[in-house]
Design an enzyme around this catalytic site. Structure first.
Site, PDB file in Angstrom:
ATOM      1  N   HIS A 255       0.836  -1.199   0.000  1.00 13.96           N
ATOM      2  CA  HIS A 255       0.000   0.000   0.000  1.00 13.96           C
ATOM      3  C   HIS A 255       0.868   1.245   0.000  1.00 13.96           C
ATOM      4  O   HIS A 255       2.065   1.194   0.235  1.00 13.96           O
ATOM      5  CB  HIS A 255      -0.941   0.012   1.214  1.00 13.96           C
ATOM      6  CG  HIS A 255      -0.270   0.474   2.480  1.00 13.96           C
ATOM      7  ND1 HIS A 255      -0.230   1.811   2.840  1.00 13.96           N
ATOM      8  CD2 HIS A 255       0.402  -0.197   3.436  1.00 13.96           C
ATOM      9  CE1 HIS A 255       0.446   1.917   3.999  1.00 13.96           C
ATOM     10  NE2 HIS A 255       0.841   0.726   4.383  1.00 13.96           N
ATOM     11  N   CYS A 256       0.225   2.380  -0.304  1.00 11.04           N
ATOM     12  CA  CYS A 256       0.911   3.662  -0.217  1.00 11.04           C
ATOM     13  C   CYS A 256      -0.077   4.621   0.416  1.00 11.04           C
ATOM     14  O   CYS A 256      -0.762   4.252   1.371  1.00 11.04           O
ATOM     15  CB  CYS A 256       1.373   4.112  -1.601  1.00 11.04           C
ATOM     16  SG  CYS A 256       0.017   4.320  -2.764  1.00 11.04           S
ATOM     17  N   ARG A 257      -0.178   5.836  -0.122  1.00  8.87           N
ATOM     18  CA  ARG A 257      -1.117   6.789   0.452  1.00  8.87           C
ATOM     19  C   ARG A 257      -2.513   6.552  -0.138  1.00  8.87           C
ATOM     20  O   ARG A 257      -3.484   6.421   0.590  1.00  8.87           O
ATOM     21  CB  ARG A 257      -0.629   8.213   0.131  1.00  8.87           C
ATOM     22  CG  ARG A 257      -1.218   9.304   0.955  1.00  8.87           C
ATOM     23  CD  ARG A 257      -0.435  10.587   0.759  1.00  8.87           C
ATOM     24  NE  ARG A 257      -0.507  11.043  -0.630  1.00  8.87           N
ATOM     25  CZ  ARG A 257      -1.468  11.837  -1.090  1.00  8.87           C
ATOM     26  NH1 ARG A 257      -2.419  12.274  -0.285  1.00  8.87           N
ATOM     27  NH2 ARG A 257      -1.478  12.202  -2.347  1.00  8.87           N
TER      28      ARG A 257
END
Lengths: 162, 671
Positions: B626-628
Site C-alpha cells: 500500500h501507499c497513500r
C-alpha cells in the site's frame, strides 16, 4: 478500347496505387463521405454525435478516397472528351419509360450506397482491390455481387427494352 | 523496400491526397476507355449481351495480383505496408448480395458512376445521389446494423492460406479461372448477341498465354507472409531459412547453462500434459497446453528466448513454426526433447560410454545438482514412468517480459494488433504521440467509492472506459509511461481488475521511441467503440481495510508501505494521523527506479530481485502493498507480480489516507 487492354491498364493503375498509397482503389468511400459532409452541413450536432459518421471527425472530406473520387471524375471526363463520348442523356431502353429508369437508378443507388458501407467497400474497393490481394472475404463479396445481380436481373429487365 | 503512404501513416497528408487524385485520374481514364461510362454496357453482363465488366475486371485483377504477388514475395514491399481489408463473412455476404441487387437495378457502381457523370449521364447523377443517401441511411440505422457489420469477423485472411495452398498455386489456379471466363464470355457473346469479337483471335490467345505464363512464374517465388490480427507472420522463407540453418532449436546443454545462469530473458514452456509436468519438468519451466500457447505466450513476446519442449521434438517444432508465423521471432524448441535433456545433461558421468575430461564431469555434476536432486538416479523419461516424482520446481523469474520493447510495439502497431494508452499529460500527447494511441489520465480510472477518495473504479465503470477506448478482451494493450511510472502501472492494475492480462509497459517510453525515429503523429486515432465485458471475478488481488486489519492482527502477511520514508516513520504527515500500519516494512517506490533521461526506467531485474529477496521471504509469501492512495503502490505490485514473479501479492487500494482517517485502526510510529 479492347476490354482486355483497358483491364490491363486498370490493373497497372491498381498496382501503382498499392505501391504508392499502400491501399488499393476505392470509390464508395468518397461518395459516403460526401453524404456525411452534406449531413454535417445540415445537422452538424447530430452528425458528429452519430456513431458511424461521427468517427470520421468534423471534416469527413479530408480523406484520400474523396480526392481519388474527384480524380476518377476528372480522368473519366478527360477520356470521354478525348473520345467525343460526352452526351447528356438518361440511358435506357427505347421502349422503357424514363420514370422507371430514374426510379431504378435511384433505388439501386440507395441500396449500393448502403451495401458498400456494410461491406466496407464496393466493386472497386472491396471486389477489385481485395480480389487482387486474394483476400478471402473480398472474393466472397465478389461472388455474392454476381449472385445478387443475376438473381435480380430478370425483375428489372424492362428498363432496357428496345 | 518500398515504404507506402499507408506504411508511413501518411494517408491523411496533402501529399497523399494529391497522389490519390492522380491515381484516381488513371482509374477514371481506364474505366472510361473500357466503355464503363455507359450503364447499358455495364448492365449487359447480367443479360449475357455484353460481358465487358467480366473481361475488364478479371484482367485488372489478374494483372494487379501478379504484380503484388511478385512484389510481396520478393520482399520489395512488406505486407504491413499494404492496407488489407479484414474478412468479415457476414457483412461481406450480406453486403455483396445487396450490392448485386442495387448494381443490376441501377446498372452503376460507385466508380463507374463517376465516369458516367463525366460522360453526361443523368442516370449516373441520380445513382450518385441515391448512393450518398444510402450511406446516410446506413449511418442512421447503424446502431441496429452494426452487429451485422462485424458478424463473422475472421481478421485478415488470404484465400490461398485458407485453402491450404501456396500463393503461387492459388494465383495460377485463379488465373486459369479468369482465362476460362474470358473465353466463356466471348462464347456467350457470340451465341447471345452474335458479337464475341475476340473469340479465337490471336490477340486473346496471346493475352491468355501471357497471363498464364506470368502467373505460372509466381510458382517459383515463395509465399509471402500475410499478417493476421493479433500476430503477424515473418516471411515463410525466413522461417525455412531458420529451419535450414538450425536456428529454430536449442541444444540441451545450452538450455541447462542458460537456466543455471539465472534464465534472464528466457521462458521455458513444457507442452506435455499437466500430469507429466507434475511428475517431472525442467526446473523453471511453466506448463501450457499446445493450443493455449498463443494466449500464454502473449505476455512474453518481448522475451529474448522462448524454449518449447515435450518428450520428443515433433510437437514443439510444429508449435514453433506456427508461432513463428504468428510473428514470434524468439521461439525455439529443445533438441531431442526431454529425452535428450536426460541423456545429455542428467545422465550421470559414470553411466556414459564416452570418455570424459574432468571439466565435463564437473559440468554434468553441476547440471545434475541443479536439475535433479543430488544423489538421486536420473528419472527415466516420463513417457515410460510418469510416477517418478521430484519436488515441484519454483517458477521461472519473469524478467523483463512485461516491458514491451519499442521494436516489438512498432511491429504490432503496423499490423493494428495493439491498443496503446498514453499516460503522459494531454499537451504532450497532443503535440506528438504514437499513431493510434489514446491519452488517458490515471485520474480517470479513480474516484470516490463508498466515501473513500481516489479508489480504483469498480469493474463495470472500467469496462465501459475500456470499451470507449475501443479495447477488446483479446487486444494487447501497450501503456506508454510518462514522467511517473506509477501512472502507467495504475492503468495496468485497472486492466488487471478487468481480467485483461495482456498488457505491458513500453520500455523507455516516448523518449526511446522518438530517439529511434519511429512514427509519431498529432492526429486523432480512429477507435470504434467496443463492448468490453465486465467480469467482476478477475480482481482477486485488491484488499480492503477490514482484511488488512485481520492480517495485521493475525500477522498473516507482510505489509509493504511504499511511501517516502519520512511519511512511513511519521516525521512528516499530511493525513489524518502520522505513522504506519503496525508491522509495516518500508520500501519507497523511487528505490525501484533508475532514472535515465525524461522517462523513468526500472532498475535491472536482478538488482530488484536481490533487493526484494531481503524483504520478502519467498516468492509465494503473502504480501500486502500500500501507499497513500493506492497509486504509487500499483508500481510495486507491478514489480513484484509482473517483473519478479511473486505469486501472492495483494493491493490495499485505500492506503494510508483511509487507514489514518479511521480512528479505530491501530497506528505505529517511528522506525
Amino acid at each position: 478500347m479492347n476490354p482486355y487492354l483497358a483491364g490491363t491498364l486498370l490493373g497497372l493503375v491498381l498496382l501503382v496505387s498499392f505501391l504508392v498509397l499502400g491501399a488499393g482503389l476505392g470509390a464508395s468511400g468518397g461518395i459516403a463521405r460526401a453524404g456525411a459532409y452534406l449531413q454535417c452541413c445540415l445537422l452538424p450536432g447530430a452528425t458528429s454525435a452519430s456513431e458511424y459518421f461521427g468517427s470520421w471527425g468534423d471534416q469527413p472530406l479530408r480523406h484520400y478516397l474523396v480526392f481519388m473520387f474527384a480524380g476518377v471524375f476528372t480522368g473519366g471526363l478527360f477520356s470521354a472528351v478525348l473520345a467525343n463520348r460526352v452526351a447528356f442523356k438518361l440511358e435506357r431502353g427505347a421502349k422503357a419509360p424514363w420514370k422507371l429508369r430514374a426510379l431504378l437508378a435511384l433505388g439501386g443507388g440507395v441500396i449500393v450506397g448502403f451495401a458498400s458501407r456494410l461491406a466496407a467497400g464496393c466493386t472497386s474497393g472491396q471486389a477489385l482491390t481485395g480480389g487482387a490481394l486474394l483476400l478471402s472475404g473480398s472474393l466472397v463479396f465478389m461472388l455474392c455481387i454476381f449472385a445478387g445481380g443475376y438473381g435480380m436481373a430478370w425483375f428489372v429487365r424492362r428498363q432496357w427494352h428496345d | 523496400m518500398i515504404k507506402t503512404m499507408f506504411g508511413l501513416d501518411a494517408l491523411g497528408s496533402g501529399q497523399a491526397f494529391l497522389l490519390a487524385f492522380l491515381i484516381g485520374c488513371g482509374f477514371g481514364f481506364a474505366l472510361e476507355r473500357a466503355g464503363f461510362g455507359s450503364s447499358r454496357r455495364l448492365a449487359g453482363i447480367f443479360y449475357f449481351r455484353d460481358m465487358a465488366v467480366l473481361k475488364v475486371m478479371f484482367s485488372a485483377m489478374i494483372v494487379a495480383m501478379i504484380g503484388m504477388c511478385c512484389f510481396l514475395s520478393m520482399g520489395w514491399v512488406a505486407a504491413d505496408q499494404i492496407y488489407m481489408m479484414p474478412t468479415i463473412y457476414g457483412a461481406q455476404i450480406a453486403g455483396g448480395l445487396l450490392f448485386g441487387i442495387g448494381f443490376v437495378m441501377s446498372a452503376w457502381c460507385p466508380g463507374t458512376a463517376a465516369v458516367g457523370l463525366a460522360s453526361g449521364k443523368l442516370d449516373a447523377l441520380i445513382f450518385l445521389a441515391g448512393a450518398g443517401l444510402g450511406a446516410i441511411i446506413f449511418n442512421a440505422v447503424y446502431p441496429v446494423v452494426k452487429g451485422l457489420e462485424t458478424l463473422g469477423d475472421a481478421g485478415i485472411r488470404v484465400a490461398w492460406q485458407d485453402l491450404g495452398m501456396s500463393q503461387g498455386s492459388f494465383a495460377f489456379l485463379f488465373t486459369c479461372i479468369a482465362v476460362a471466363c474470358f473465353w466463356g464470355a466471348e462464347l456467350i457473346e457470340r451465341k447471345v448477341a452474335r458479337t464475341g469479337a475476340y473469340l479465337g483471335t490471336p490477340f486473346l490467345r496471346a493475352f491468355s498465354l501471357a497471363l498464364l505464363v506470368l502467373a505460372g512464374g509466381l510458382w517459383l517465388l515463395p509465399s509471402p507472409s500475410i499478417s493476421a490480427p493479433g500476430a503477424a507472420a515473418p516471411f515463410e522463407q525466413a522461417l525455412l531459412g531458420d529451419v535450414a540453418a538450425g536456428e529454430d532449436h536449442v541444444e540441451p546443454e545450452e538450455l541447462a547453462d542458460a537456466i543455471m545462469q539465472g534464465g534472464r530473458g528466457l521462458v521455458v514452456v513444457d507442452i506435455r500434459t499437466p500430469g507429466e509436468f507434475a511428475a517431472f519438468h525442467i526446473r523453471g519451466a511453466m506448463n501450457a497446453d499446445i493450443t493455449e500457447l498463443p494466449a500464454v505466450l502473449a505476455p512474453y513476446a518481448g522475451a529474448d528466448r522462448i524454449v518449447l519442449y515435450s518428450n520428443g521434438m515433433t510437437h514443439p517444432a510444429q508449435a514453433r513454426d506456427s508461432l513463428a508465423r504468428m510473428g514470434y521471432r524468439n521461439v525455439y524448441f529443445l533438441t531431442d526433447g526431454l529425452q535428450g535433456f536426460f541423456e545429455r545433461c542428467l545422465k550421470p558421468a559414470s553411466l556414459r560410454g564416452e570418455p570424459l575430461g574432468p571439466a565435463e564431469v564437473e559440468r554434468i555434476n553441476a547440471w545434475r545438482a541443479f536439475f535433479a536432486a543430488p544423489g538421486t538416479p536420473v528419472p527415466p523419461p516420463p513417457a515410460t514412468s510418469p510416477a517418478a516424482a521430484l519436488p515441484p520446481a519454483p517458477s521461472a523469474p519473469r524478467t523483463e517480459a512485461m516491458l514491451l520493447e519499442t521494436s516489438r510495439l512498432a511491429g504490432d502497431l503496423a499490423r493494428g494488433a495493439v491498443k496503446i494508452i498514453d499516460t503522459r499529460p494531454q499537451p504532450e500527447y497532443n503535440t506528438a504521440h504514437i499513431p493510434g494511441s489514446v491519452c488517458l489520465s490515471p485520474e480517470s480510472v479513480r474516484g470516490v467509492v463508498a466515501g473513500v477518495s481516489s479508489m480504483l473504479m469498480p469493474v463495470d465503470v472500467l469496462a465501459r472506459r475500456a470499451g470507449l477506448m475501443g479495447i477488446r478482451p483479446e487486444d494487447i494493450v501497450a501503456i506508454v509511461p510518462g514522467e511517473r511510472m506509477h501512472d502507467a502501472t495504475l492503468i495496468g492494475i485497472a486492466l488487471d481488475r478487468l481480467g485483461h492480462a495482456r498488457w505491458g509497459i513500453l520500455e523507455g517510453g516516448i523518449e526511446k521511441w522518438a530517439a529511434e525515429n519511429r512514427p509519431l503523429t498529432a492526429a486523432l486515432p480512429v477507435l470504434p467503440e467496443t463492448r468490453y465485458p465486465a467480469d467482476g471475478t478477475a480482481d482477486t488481488f485488491t484488499v480492503d481495510y477490514r482484511r488488512v486489519l485481520e492480517i495485521v492482527n493475525a500477522k498473516s502477511a507482510l505489509i509493504l508501505d511504499v511511501r517516502p520514508r519520512e511519511y512511513w516513520s511519521g516525521e512528516k504527515s499530511d493525513e489524518a494521523r502520522a505513522g504506519h500500519i503496525p508491522g509495516a516494512v518500508n520500501r519507497p517506490i523511487d528505490e525501484d527506479i533508475a532514472v535515465a533521461g525524461e522517462t523513468p526506467r526500472f532498475k535491472p531485474v536482478e538488482e530488484l530481485a536481490k533487493a526484494y529477496a531481503w524483504i520478502i521471504p519467498s516468492k509465494d509469501a503473502p504480501v500486502v502493498v500500500h501507499c497513500r492512495t493506492g497509486h504509487q503502490a500499483s508500481q510495486t505490485v507491478f514489480v513484484l507480480r509482473r517483473l519478479l514473479g511473486y505469486t501472492n501479492v495483494r493491493w490495499y487500494d485505500g492506503g494510508w489516507s483511509e487507514w489514518s482517517a479511521r480512528p479505530e485502526l491501530p497506528v505505529e510510529k517511528g522506525t
